[in-house]
Design an enzyme around this catalytic site. Structure first.
Site, short mmCIF file in Angstrom:
data_model
loop_
_atom_site.label_atom_id
_atom_site.label_comp_id
_atom_site.label_asym_id
_atom_site.label_seq_id
_atom_site.Cartn_x
_atom_site.Cartn_y
_atom_site.Cartn_z
N HIS A 12 0.83 -1.20 0.00
CA HIS A 12 0.00 0.00 0.00
C HIS A 12 0.87 1.26 0.00
O HIS A 12 1.71 1.42 0.88
CB HIS A 12 -0.89 -0.02 1.25
CG HIS A 12 -1.91 1.06 1.28
ND1 HIS A 12 -2.03 1.94 2.33
CD2 HIS A 12 -2.85 1.43 0.38
CE1 HIS A 12 -3.02 2.77 2.09
NE2 HIS A 12 -3.54 2.51 0.91
N GLU A 39 0.44 -0.43 -4.80
CA GLU A 39 -0.63 0.53 -5.06
C GLU A 39 -0.06 1.92 -4.84
O GLU A 39 0.75 2.12 -3.92
CB GLU A 39 -1.79 0.27 -4.09
CG GLU A 39 -2.99 1.17 -4.25
CD GLU A 39 -3.04 2.38 -3.33
OE1 GLU A 39 -4.04 3.09 -3.37
OE2 GLU A 39 -2.08 2.62 -2.55
N ASP A 41 -1.16 6.37 -5.38
CA ASP A 41 -2.21 7.35 -5.67
C ASP A 41 -1.66 8.43 -6.60
O ASP A 41 -0.58 8.96 -6.36
CB ASP A 41 -2.66 8.04 -4.37
CG ASP A 41 -3.05 7.03 -3.30
OD1 ASP A 41 -4.05 6.33 -3.49
OD2 ASP A 41 -2.34 6.96 -2.27
N HIS A 54 -1.06 11.22 -1.81
CA HIS A 54 -2.37 10.79 -1.32
C HIS A 54 -3.28 11.96 -0.94
O HIS A 54 -4.44 12.03 -1.37
CB HIS A 54 -2.20 9.86 -0.11
CG HIS A 54 -3.50 9.41 0.47
ND1 HIS A 54 -4.20 10.14 1.41
CD2 HIS A 54 -4.26 8.31 0.22
CE1 HIS A 54 -5.31 9.51 1.72
NE2 HIS A 54 -5.37 8.41 1.02
N GLU A 114 -4.13 4.11 -8.35
CA GLU A 114 -5.38 4.70 -7.88
C GLU A 114 -5.45 6.15 -8.32
O GLU A 114 -4.58 6.96 -7.96
CB GLU A 114 -5.50 4.61 -6.35
CG GLU A 114 -6.84 5.20 -5.91
CD GLU A 114 -7.01 5.35 -4.41
OE1 GLU A 114 -6.34 4.65 -3.64
OE2 GLU A 114 -7.84 6.21 -4.04
O1 G3P Z 1 -6.62 1.55 -3.06
C1 G3P Z 1 -6.72 1.14 -1.74
C2 G3P Z 1 -6.55 2.28 -0.79
O2 G3P Z 1 -5.38 2.96 -1.11
C3 G3P Z 1 -7.71 3.24 -0.81
O3 G3P Z 1 -7.66 4.21 0.19
O4 G3P Z 1 -7.22 6.43 1.06
O5 G3P Z 1 -5.45 4.69 1.19
O6 G3P Z 1 -6.03 5.73 -0.99
P1 G3P Z 1 -6.53 5.31 0.37
MG MG Z 2 -4.79 4.62 -2.35
#
Ligand code: G3P
Ligand code: MG
Length: 249
Positions: A12, A39, A41, A54, A114
């Site tokens: 993450h 993952e 953002d 993020h 994402e």
């Molecule tokens: O994509 C999973 C997770 O990253 C979604 O929430 O707020 O951590 O981007 P967040």
């Molecule tokens: Mg995310």
């Protein structure tokens, strides 16, 4: 399109228990741990540069002030994105999407990108990010999974690049999620694995697509979700989840 093969554990924001989230250091930390996918953002600066970050606000992860949406790339680039996490990361920068993709490709990682648009920038963020990604991503590698809480962004992604798989992100269960996931031809349903109830999870699973759960750092919770049919979890400490799960089997 190559078949989407999703690993059980996805790092993450890289592997953000060990390095500042969404930085190149975090991507390398994940790769060093042997993680298969990360993952990250992506959002746009004021002058439309796609960067890996993020929050809407710069404060938490850079000590800077103001909104990403109101900051030009050259100013954002002067900020330190590592010092808040630890001294050894001083000097880490907010990466561009291009830099992050190149690191992911160099380390032979799979990717869940994402799309995290600043409010009002849902369409442009998807379009600019995918324009960069398609130019950089190798044709012979499985395409990234494109996810978002913004269904407008996902619709833009679908219009622009139907063949790249989409993951519909759902934080709180709501009636009608299934129609949205069907409309977006979602390849995965990405849910909040900390708050989901057993009944809600049954409903997500009945959609028939892989269900991925965030953000799971407790191995017992991960094991419970896997036992119930979840295909993969996002974790800040993917190595901890992997070790515990291997021990249990
Ligand atoms: O994509 C999973 C997770 O990253 C979604 O929430 O707020 O951590 O981007 P967040
Ligand atoms: Mg995310």
């Amino acid at each position: 399109m190559s078949k989407l093969i999703i690993p059980k554990i996805i790092g993450h924001r890289g592997a953000c228990a060990y390095a500042p989230e969404n930085t190149l250091a975090s991507i390398h930390a994940a790769a060093d741990l042997g993680v298969e996918w990360v993952e990250m953002d992506v959002k746009l600066t004021r002058d439309n540069v796609p960067v890996i970050f993020h929050d809407e606000d710069l404060n938490r992860c850079t000590g800077g002030s103001g909104l990403v949406a109101e900051t030009d790339f050259k100013d954002l680039r002067e900020l330190d994105a590592g010092a808040w996490f630890g001294e050894s990361f001083i000097g880490e920068k907010i990466p561009t999407l291009e830099e992050a993709l190149n690191a992911v490709i160099d380390r032979n990682l799979g990717l869940n990108l994402e799309i995290k648009p600043c409010p009002g920038r849902e369409v442009e963020t998807a379009e600019v990010a995918l324009d960069f990604a398609t130019r950089i991503w190798p044709d012979d590698a499985p395409p990234p999974l494109i996810s978002s809480f913004s269904y407008v962004s996902l619709e833009s992604a679908m219009d622009m690049l139907e063949e790249w798989p989409r993951g519909v992100l759902i934080d709180e269960y709501f009636d009608g999620w299934r129609d949205i996931a069907a409309h977006l031809d979602a390849h995965t349903v990405n849910i909040n694995g900390l708050t989901v109830t057993p009944e809600q999870l049954e409903d997500y699973l009945a959609f028939g697509k892989p269900v991925l759960a965030y953000t799971i750092d407790d191995p017992a919770r991960a094991q419970d979700l896997f036992d119930r049919g979840v295909a993969g979890v996002f974790s800040n400490c993917p190595d901890v989840i992997r070790e515990e799960i291997e021990t249990l089997h």
